[in-house]
Scaffold this active site. Structure first.
Site, mmCIF file in Angstrom:
data_model
loop_
_atom_site.group_PDB
_atom_site.id
_atom_site.type_symbol
_atom_site.label_atom_id
_atom_site.label_comp_id
_atom_site.label_asym_id
_atom_site.label_seq_id
_atom_site.Cartn_x
_atom_site.Cartn_y
_atom_site.Cartn_z
ATOM 1 N N GLY A 27 17.190 82.733 13.805
ATOM 2 C CA GLY A 27 16.842 84.126 14.053
ATOM 3 C C GLY A 27 17.806 84.815 15.004
ATOM 4 C CB SER A 28 17.245 87.752 17.187
ATOM 5 O OG SER A 28 16.824 88.610 16.146
ATOM 6 C CB THR A 29 18.862 82.460 19.212
ATOM 7 O OG1 THR A 29 18.874 81.767 17.954
ATOM 8 C CG2 THR A 29 17.457 82.438 19.777
ATOM 9 C CG PHE A 30 22.814 82.479 14.654
ATOM 10 C CD1 PHE A 30 22.318 81.306 15.207
ATOM 11 C CD2 PHE A 30 23.775 82.380 13.663
ATOM 12 C CE1 PHE A 30 22.774 80.068 14.778
ATOM 13 C CE2 PHE A 30 24.241 81.144 13.227
ATOM 14 C CZ PHE A 30 23.738 79.984 13.792
ATOM 15 C CE LYS A 31 19.585 90.482 15.752
ATOM 16 N NZ LYS A 31 18.364 91.276 15.960
#
Length: 583
Positions: free
Chosen positions: A306-310
């Site tokens: 999820g948004s941890t990849f941002k």
């Protein structure tokens, strides 16, 4: 006396007895007695010959029995190994402070000599009173083979069971000493330690790692013994490990989740201080956790993070020089690409700066940044961060990440915010550590390692200036964004949440989430990274099921309890309020 020495003595005695004496007590030299003397000498030689023949026959029988024994079923031969082979030692496993995590204890196992069993039915009936779960049918089959001289009936009995069986007085029943692996903490560090099989051989975790370093080879050729071995010290701090597991187990219960996990990682050495995955198992009785507990979701499970990849998308955009932290991007309208619509969960419907894109976790803004970076450079950076390759560490249970076979623009866009690439939570934590420690990727280790040793193998993956900017964004999100629920007063926690819809039957399900939070503390001078995840929660804080109400509070609870143990002192102002970091 050797066999040949015995033969020489016998020959000497034969020569002495062959001397013939006359009636006056002296040797007779008369011709009439010469034939008698030759006759007796011949008899003596015959007796020596018979003795030699007898010894030859005896050793022939012994040799024949040895050959017969060697031709038997290998399983039967191994079953009656000498006690010292059954008592072969494994090294103790210790935490970084010397606390025992795994050790050997003495035990006994029950065996039978079926050829000496008088009444198999009676023997089984008596044993069943002490061992109610005894396999009656299987045991009867073993005891009925009257040509058999050995059969295991039950491995690793308790002292009480041994004394009770002894009191039964069953002929043909005996005990053999063995060693059993004992884990004082039970399931506390189960996925790190792993477990051993009935023969005390490592099957998983660090137990298997130890065997793979040569212990198993020594055991296979019979070169192990019952002498104590040098202990193996891990990087784990048992106090931190207890806290991590407690938080993870509570998350599964309180959030009604399918699973959960967490890790505490030293960002300068790569040492794992604590790591847990739930459901887990008790290595003292691993079979009970076979269904769900054996899976180490931290290193052997892959998930869309999820948004941890941002965090990684923003880092590569900044590090490439194609995007500045002062740039802005139009996030006022959804992106439509390849029949899909990219939207924001909490859209602001306006232009956003790079810090705002990170703070508001904008899918639109992140996608536009990565479009500038380009697909090839995106793949290069993710590979550099170790997110597309198999992680290298001591644990045998490490899964390979998954990625699209062909990267198209739609893949590049969705991967930028954590959909389309599945990685393990542990390697995500390792990559996150590289973005806050000055830009050095350090492979994780479960063994003690100094900072100097880590620097020898570390790889620089981003510039120090990029790392400084990521730390700033982490702190910003910890203060004002979705990471607020992870902050601990005085410890300046920064990080990034990630809520990913799970794929069910090839489609994303809106009601099933995989939540994660990656954090660093203290963010002004980071020492540790903490990553948590919660798989399919149904009842987070305030009834919410997104990461800021599940994974983020897990980070808060770990840091609140573990930071003092790790030697991190809280910072407070003169008025008692927590000091904030400015940039």
């Amino acid at each position: 006396m050797s066999f040949l020495s015995r033969i020489m003595v016998l020959k000497s005695q034969a020569h002495f007895s062959s001397g013939v004496y006359n009636r006056f007590g002296g040797p007779s030299g008369s011709l009439p007695l010469e034939g008698s003397r030759k006759k007796k000498a011949g008899q003596a030689k015959s007796r020596v010959g018979l003795l030699i023949l007898g010894f030859t026959a005896l050793y022939g029988v012994i040799g024949g029995r040895l050959v017969e024994y060697a031709m038997k079923d290998p399983e039967v031969v191994s079953s009656i190994l000498p006690p010292d082979r059954l008592m072969a030692s494994r090294p103790d496993i210790l935490d970084r402070n010397g606390e025992v995590l795994a050790t050997d204890i003495r035990t006994v196992s029950l065996f039978a000599e079926p050829n000496k069993i008088v009444d198999a039915d009676e023997a089984i009936e008596k044993l069943s009173t002490i061992l109610p779960d005894l396999d009656v049918k299987g045991t009867y089959k073993k005891l009925s083979v009257k040509s058999s001289h050995f059969a295991w009936l039950r491995r690793q009995l308790t002292p009480k069971q041994q004394s009770q069986i002894l009191a039964l007085g069953i002929p043909g029943i005996g005990f053999r000493p063995e060693k059993r692996r004992f884990y004082p903490g039970g399931p506390t560090a189960s996925h790190i330690l792993g477990y051993v099989n009935i023969d005390n051989r490592g099957v998983a975790g660090m137990e298997k790692y130890i065997d793979d370093q040569g212990l198993a080879d020594l055991a296979s050729v019979g070169m192990t013994s019952d002498q104590p071995l040098e202990p193996v010290k891990l990087s784990i701090d048992l106090r931190v490990q207890n806290i991590v597991r407690d938080v993870v187990i509570n998350a599964v219960t309180n959030y009604e989740a399918k699973g959960a996990g967490a890790v505490v990682l030293n960002i300068h050495t790569g040492e794992v201080l604590g790591m847990a995955s739930a459901p887990d198992f008790d290595p003292n009785n691993p079979q009970e956790g076979a269904k769900e507990g054996w899976l180490n979701r931290m290193s052997n499970g892959t998930f869309e993070m999820g948004s941890t990849f941002k965090t990684f998308s923003t880092a590569m955009a900044l590090d490439s020089g194609k995007v500045s932290i002062n740039d802005s991007f139009d996030a006022s309208r959804p992106i439509r690409i390849g029949g899909f619509t990219i939207n924001d969960f909490h859209g602001k419907r306006r232009w956003l700066t790079v810090p705002e894109i990170f703070e508001y976790s904008s899918n639109i803004g992140t996608a536009k940044m990565i479009d500038i970076v380009g697909i090839e450079l995106q793949k290069e950076y993710l590979t550099r961060f170790g997110l597309l390759t198999k992680m290298q560490t001591e644990l045998p249970e490490v899964k390979m990440p998954s990625q699209p076979k062909v990267w198209k623009k739609i893949n590049s866009v969705t991967i930028s915010f954590g959909h389309g690439v599945s990685t393990t939570p542990l390697q995500t934590a390792v990559a996150g550590a590289a973005l806050v420690n000055g830009g050095k990727l350090i492979e994780p280790t479960f063994l003690p390692r100094t900072r100097e040793q880590a620097d020898e193998t570390a790889e620089v993956v981003v510039k120090k200036s990029t790392s400084d900017e990521i730390r700033y964004l982490f702190k910003l999100n910890g203060l004002k964004g979705s990471g607020r629920n992870a902050d601990v007063p005085g410890f300046n926690v920064g990080g990034k949440t990630g809520t990913a819809d799970k794929v069910v039957n090839g489609r994303y399900a809106n009601d099933l989430n995989f939540n994660a939070f990656i954090a660093a503390f203290p963010i002004d001078n980071p020492q540790y990274v903490v990553l948590t995840f919660c798989d399919e929660p149904h009842n987070g804080e305030k009834g919410q099921t997104i990461a800021s109400y599940t994974a983020a509070p897990m980070v808060r609870n770990i840091i609140r309890r573990a930071a003092p143990i790790l030697g991190i002192e809280p910072q407070f102002g003169e008025d008692g309020s927590a000091l904030l970091v400015s940039y």
